[in-house]
Design an enzyme around this catalytic site. Structure first.
Site, PDB file in Angstrom:
ATOM      1  N   GLN A 131       0.831  -1.199   0.000  1.00 32.41           N
ATOM      2  CA  GLN A 131       0.000   0.000   0.000  1.00 32.41           C
ATOM      3  C   GLN A 131       0.871   1.257   0.000  1.00 32.41           C
ATOM      4  O   GLN A 131       1.627   1.485   0.928  1.00 32.41           O
ATOM      5  CB  GLN A 131      -0.903  -0.014   1.244  1.00 32.41           C
ATOM      6  CG  GLN A 131      -1.856   1.160   1.358  1.00 32.41           C
ATOM      7  CD  GLN A 131      -2.739   1.031   2.599  1.00 32.41           C
ATOM      8  OE1 GLN A 131      -2.338   0.444   3.607  1.00 32.41           O
ATOM      9  NE2 GLN A 131      -3.936   1.565   2.531  1.00 32.41           N
ATOM     10  N   TYR A 133       0.526   4.689   0.532  1.00 30.50           N
ATOM     11  CA  TYR A 133      -0.243   5.821   1.040  1.00 30.50           C
ATOM     12  C   TYR A 133       0.670   6.832   1.743  1.00 30.50           C
ATOM     13  O   TYR A 133       0.890   7.932   1.285  1.00 30.50           O
ATOM     14  CB  TYR A 133      -1.317   5.339   2.026  1.00 30.50           C
ATOM     15  CG  TYR A 133      -2.626   4.921   1.401  1.00 30.50           C
ATOM     16  CD1 TYR A 133      -2.726   4.551   0.068  1.00 30.50           C
ATOM     17  CD2 TYR A 133      -3.788   4.861   2.166  1.00 30.50           C
ATOM     18  CE1 TYR A 133      -3.939   4.155  -0.485  1.00 30.50           C
ATOM     19  CE2 TYR A 133      -5.007   4.467   1.618  1.00 30.50           C
ATOM     20  CZ  TYR A 133      -5.073   4.122   0.295  1.00 30.50           C
ATOM     21  OH  TYR A 133      -6.268   3.746  -0.252  1.00 30.50           O
ATOM     22  N   SER A 134       1.191   6.457   2.912  1.00 33.18           N
ATOM     23  CA  SER A 134       1.931   7.391   3.763  1.00 33.18           C
ATOM     24  C   SER A 134       3.184   7.924   3.086  1.00 33.18           C
ATOM     25  O   SER A 134       3.833   7.233   2.295  1.00 33.18           O
ATOM     26  CB  SER A 134       2.322   6.710   5.073  1.00 33.18           C
ATOM     27  OG  SER A 134       1.187   6.384   5.835  1.00 33.18           O
ATOM     28  N   SER A 166       4.441  -1.671   4.388  1.00 30.21           N
ATOM     29  CA  SER A 166       4.604  -3.042   4.865  1.00 30.21           C
ATOM     30  C   SER A 166       4.790  -4.005   3.697  1.00 30.21           C
ATOM     31  O   SER A 166       4.088  -3.921   2.686  1.00 30.21           O
ATOM     32  CB  SER A 166       3.378  -3.469   5.676  1.00 30.21           C
ATOM     33  OG  SER A 166       3.198  -2.621   6.793  1.00 30.21           O
ATOM     34  N   GLU A 249     -11.373  -1.781   5.678  1.00 34.46           N
ATOM     35  CA  GLU A 249     -10.527  -2.289   6.751  1.00 34.46           C
ATOM     36  C   GLU A 249     -11.341  -2.703   7.975  1.00 34.46           C
ATOM     37  O   GLU A 249     -10.842  -3.388   8.852  1.00 34.46           O
ATOM     38  CB  GLU A 249      -9.498  -1.233   7.164  1.00 34.46           C
ATOM     39  CG  GLU A 249      -8.354  -1.073   6.193  1.00 34.46           C
ATOM     40  CD  GLU A 249      -7.267  -0.171   6.725  1.00 34.46           C
ATOM     41  OE1 GLU A 249      -6.145  -0.662   6.933  1.00 34.46           O
ATOM     42  OE2 GLU A 249      -7.537   1.023   6.932  1.00 34.46           O
ATOM     43  N   SER A 373      -2.410   7.816  13.595  1.00 32.66           N
ATOM     44  CA  SER A 373      -2.052   7.990  15.007  1.00 32.66           C
ATOM     45  C   SER A 373      -3.307   8.205  15.856  1.00 32.66           C
ATOM     46  O   SER A 373      -4.372   8.555  15.355  1.00 32.66           O
ATOM     47  CB  SER A 373      -1.106   9.179  15.173  1.00 32.66           C
ATOM     48  OG  SER A 373      -1.790  10.397  14.906  1.00 32.66           O
ATOM     49  N   ASN A 374      -3.156   8.002  17.164  1.00 34.48           N
ATOM     50  CA  ASN A 374      -4.296   8.198  18.063  1.00 34.48           C
ATOM     51  C   ASN A 374      -4.840   9.617  17.986  1.00 34.48           C
ATOM     52  O   ASN A 374      -6.052   9.842  18.063  1.00 34.48           O
ATOM     53  CB  ASN A 374      -3.881   7.886  19.498  1.00 34.48           C
ATOM     54  CG  ASN A 374      -3.998   6.404  19.811  1.00 34.48           C
ATOM     55  OD1 ASN A 374      -3.998   5.575  18.899  1.00 34.48           O
ATOM     56  ND2 ASN A 374      -4.098   6.067  21.077  1.00 34.48           N
ATOM     57  N   GLU A 375      -3.939  10.585  17.821  1.00 36.21           N
ATOM     58  CA  GLU A 375      -4.385  11.974  17.724  1.00 36.21           C
ATOM     59  C   GLU A 375      -5.271  12.177  16.501  1.00 36.21           C
ATOM     60  O   GLU A 375      -6.303  12.864  16.571  1.00 36.21           O
ATOM     61  CB  GLU A 375      -3.168  12.911  17.666  1.00 36.21           C
ATOM     62  CG  GLU A 375      -2.332  12.959  18.945  1.00 36.21           C
ATOM     63  CD  GLU A 375      -1.398  11.779  19.105  1.00 36.21           C
ATOM     64  OE1 GLU A 375      -0.745  11.685  20.154  1.00 36.21           O
ATOM     65  OE2 GLU A 375      -1.322  10.934  18.187  1.00 36.21           O
TER      66      GLU A 375
END
Length: 393
Positions: A131, A133-134, A166, A249, A373-375
């Site tokens: 993937q 993306y980032s 990944s 997902e 991220s959690n934020e």
């Protein structure tokens, strides 16, 4: 959603369990309990062969329409497969990105020709995907991607960089979000391209993690090429397609993750009993809290699975990620604590040099970062679900 199984479903469960028991032997005996997040380096060649064995057995694309090569199974039977897969200790999948992300995306947005070309390889376990993306400046903020692609001479010419990719070292193809409209910003002007990895313009560089192993990678595109027809959806509609990928997902594979978590918890509990740590009041309380939170995770997974297809995309997945990532980190901390002093001593960092508890502890540091991220999860929940105003930049 009220997840219940009838007798026919339970017969299917027995079929799955029997197939797994019969096949996780011989050449695949050593892959039991291997692979997965933080352990993708384990038995890669054997796990790629296992992917092909799954394809031969018809265990890939269980929920895909029969017309597209799948088996068209119900949600309940897909859940059963993932539960039994995890219960049997079957290895972490190297083809999950193709089956669980790219395949469903093509089913939603791909052309008939694209589905004919790409779905059979995923179903057979012979074609692996990663993937794209980032990016270094656009981790959880997908709309800020800077990778660019220009259509010239019947091909997309791609330049840019992706990160945290990944299994990029093993992938045959990568689905890449790139900016294809010069001067466009944020969500506009993006396209969803299918890019072959085996070409001169693609450079994969592994990233060494806290564990000393490398399953994440940087991917550099230097005039890499993709065919003009290998864009999913219309050029410029990449954001819509990318959001479709993220929405899937929240599917039934979540239950496989929960079963994997349960297996990890049982290992920590067994260690705590063996070392005597379970008799410590503070440790016992943490074990109980961890078990109760694991039940909440399963309940949340059931609710996620039951969300209507037209509901706000990604909202349920955001909540689930915000719950399981910190829980998994706490489990990693607990895994090391029940070992006592020995848990702080490692032979080294790299393949085979950490205990499972140490591997769990170190890799779970990344859980609250990767996949958003959690934020970012809290921001998405606040804006999409609660309708709160955007905060200052």
């Amino acid at each position: 959603m009220d997840l219940r199984f009838d007798e026919a479903d339970e017969e299917f469960r027995r079929e799955v369990a029997a197939w797994l028991a019969a096949n996780l032997t011989g050449e695949f005996a050593d892959v039991v309990g291997t692979g997965g997040p933080g352990r993708e380096h384990e038995h890669l060649a054997e796990r790629k062969a296992w992917e092909r064995r799954l394809g031969e057995g018809g265990w890939i694309g269980l929920g895909w329409p029969e017309a597209d090569g799948g088996r068209g199974l119900s949600w309940e039977r897909q859940v059963i497969f993932h539960e039994e897969y995890a219960r049997a200790g079957a290895p972490g999948r190297v083809g999950h990105i193709g089956e669980q992300l790219l395949g469903p995306t093509l089913l939603m947005f791909g052309t008939d020709e694209q589905k004919r070309r790409f779905l059979p390889g995923i179903l057979a376990g012979t074609q692996l995907w990663c993937q794209g993306y980032s990016e270094p400046g656009a981790g959880s903020d997908l709309a800020a991607v800077a990778t660019r692609a220009v259509l010239r001479g019947g091909e997309w010419h791609i330049d840019g960089q992706k990160v945290w990719t990944s299994l990029a070292t093993e992938a045959d193809w990568c689905f890449v979000i790139a900016r294809t409209e010069p001067g466009s910003q944020r969500h506009r002007g993006l396209s969803y391209l299918l890019v072959p990895m085996d070409q001169p313009g693609v450079d994969v560089r592994p990233i060494v993690q806290l564990t000393g192993t490398s399953e994440f990678n940087e991917v550099f595109f230097d005039d890499a090429r993709a065919a003009e027809a290998d864009v999913v959806g219309a050029p410029g509609e990449g954001w819509k397609v990318a959001m479709g990928t993220l929405a899937v997902e929240r599917g039934v594979s979540t239950f496989g993750q929960q079963m994997g978590f349960a297996r990890e918890y049982e290992q920590v509990l067994a260690t705590a009993r063996a070392t005597g740590a379970a008799s410590d009041g503070a440790i016992a309380e943490r074990l109980l809290d961890s078990w109760m939170e694991l039940q909440v995770l399963r309940h949340t997974a059931v609710m996620t699975l039951g969300a209507p297809a037209g509901s706000t995309p990604g909202s349920e997945a955001n909540i689930a990620k915000l719950l399981w990532a910190p829980w998994h980190q706490r489990l990693g901390e607990l895994a090391v604590d029940v070992l006592g002093v020995s848990g702080t001593v490692a032979a080294g960092f790299g393949e085979g040099e950490l205990t499972p508890a140490q591997q769990l502890y170190l890799f779970t540091r990344s859980d609250t970062i990767y996949g958003g991220s959690n934020e970012v999860q809290r921001t998405v929940i606040a804006q999409r679900m609660l309708g709160l105003p955007r905060g200052p930049a």
